[in-house]
Design a protein around this motif. Structure first.
Motif: not given
Length: 358
Positions: A108-111, A139-144
């Motif tokens: 999903f994150c790759a595309d 790389r594409i979003g946020q981590i909390a």
């Protein structure tokens, strides 16, 4: 970059007239349920604010031990039925998607599809939980990550929350509230919400704070049980001492203790036969925020031990009712109850159950 949940909420810009667009993916995890829940709620609110009305939730169901990864992957690529954009939620209580799940998330994150925002929440997290799949999210979003609030960090957390509710308090008042809630963020949040209703808008000093709030650090049975399930033996002993000093009676506490031990035994039986824990959580009406606590307790004890705990609770009851009455179970019910709950908190303490009751 790893954020605190509060930083993520700020970045979402819910109070801005033109908030920034949502990222394709968010991962919110950690052992502090209130902070995870509130950050996830903020993502949901931001999605609604930006016109995302369709929401799908994926979690383990029925006899499955993991979500249906094929269904999740298909959903990513399927067109939206009712709206142009969707919020897809993936709930991973353990924080581990496994090999198949990690591949689906990484793909999903790759595309990332333009019409999908992925929100992953997890109740367990450590440095070992991450991997290529979480790096892909970063790389594409946020981590909390909602790490547990340390004692020296609690006053600052309380002060920020007071300000967010439009309240002002001096340092001594903030410290007093921190002492009262004793590390329980949910109790702190509840007391601050009460203050927002009761305060006249003036800056609170310690005396005003004490007059307005209930004693949230009162050592009640719910928090004693939570401490036992979370493996916090020292807190169990301290809270029981507080309850005893307040004049509580052991029989008045045992109803909730027995209920929680019976829940633990039921969950352990389901886990032992490879059943669906999520379904059992629902059947037992255990909230999402409480599930990580039970999962930690299940890792410490097998079915036989949970059933032994339930039986031991019966012995504690007999000691409490028989104190001072010839022919009934002898011993100190407070000591017996402490030994039982310490055994729940710490497997090595189970040997205490074989000892005398006084």
């Amino acid at each position: 970059m790893e954020l605190r949940p509060e930083q993520l909420v700020s970045q979402l810009g819910l109070d801005q007239p033109a908030p920034p667009p949502l990222r394709p993916a968010y991962l919110i995890a950690g052992p502090e349920p209130l902070r995870v829940l509130e950050a996830a709620d903020a993502v949901r609110a931001a999605a609604r604010q930006q016109g995302i009305s369709e929401r799908e939730v994926f979690e383990a169901e029925g006899n499955q031990r993991e979500p249906d990864w094929n269904a999740l992957e298909s959903s990513f690529r399927a067109p939206s039925l009712f709206a142009s954009r969707r919020l897809v939620e993936l709930r991973l209580p353990s924080g581990k998607p496994g090999k198949e799940g990690a591949e689906v998330i990484s793909a999903f994150c790759a595309d990332p599809p333009g019409d999908v925002t992925l929100l992953i929440t997890a109740g367990e997290w450590s440095k070992q939980h991450g991997g290529k799949w979480s790096e892909a999210i970063g790389r594409i979003g946020q981590i909390a990550i909602a790490w547990a609030i340390k004692p020296h960090e609690l006053p600052e957390w309380i002060e920020r929350r007071l300000r967010a509710r439009g309240l002002r308090a001096d340092r001594d008042a903030v410290q007093g509230l921190a002492e009262r809630v004793d590390g329980n963020l949910l109790a702190a949040a509840q007391e601050i919400d009460k203050l927002a209703l009761l305060s006249d808008g003036s800056t609170l000093d310690r005396q005003a704070m004490e007059e307005l709030v209930a004693d949230a650090a009162r050592f009640d049975v719910f928090r004693v049980i939570d401490a036992a399930m979370n493996g916090q033996g020292a807190q169990v002993s301290r809270m029981l001492a507080g309850l005893r000093a307040e004049g509580e009676a052991v029989p008045a506490l045992l109803g909730m203790v027995v209920l929680e031990l019976q829940r633990g035994a039921a969950l352990a039986r389901v886990e032992a036969r490879g059943g669906n824990l999520n379904a059992e959580f629902k059947a037992q009406r255990i909230w999402d925020s409480k599930q990580p606590m039970y999962r930690r307790a299940l890792q410490r004890h097998d079915v036989r031990r949970w059933e032994a705990f339930v039986a031991q609770a019966g012995q504690v009851d007999r000691i409490a009712k028989g104190r001072g009455r010839p022919g009934l179970e002898p011993g100190d019910p407070w000591i017996a109850l402490e030994r039982l709950l310490l055994a729940v908190a710490e497997p090595r303490a189970a040997r205490l159950l074989a000892g005398p009751g006084a």
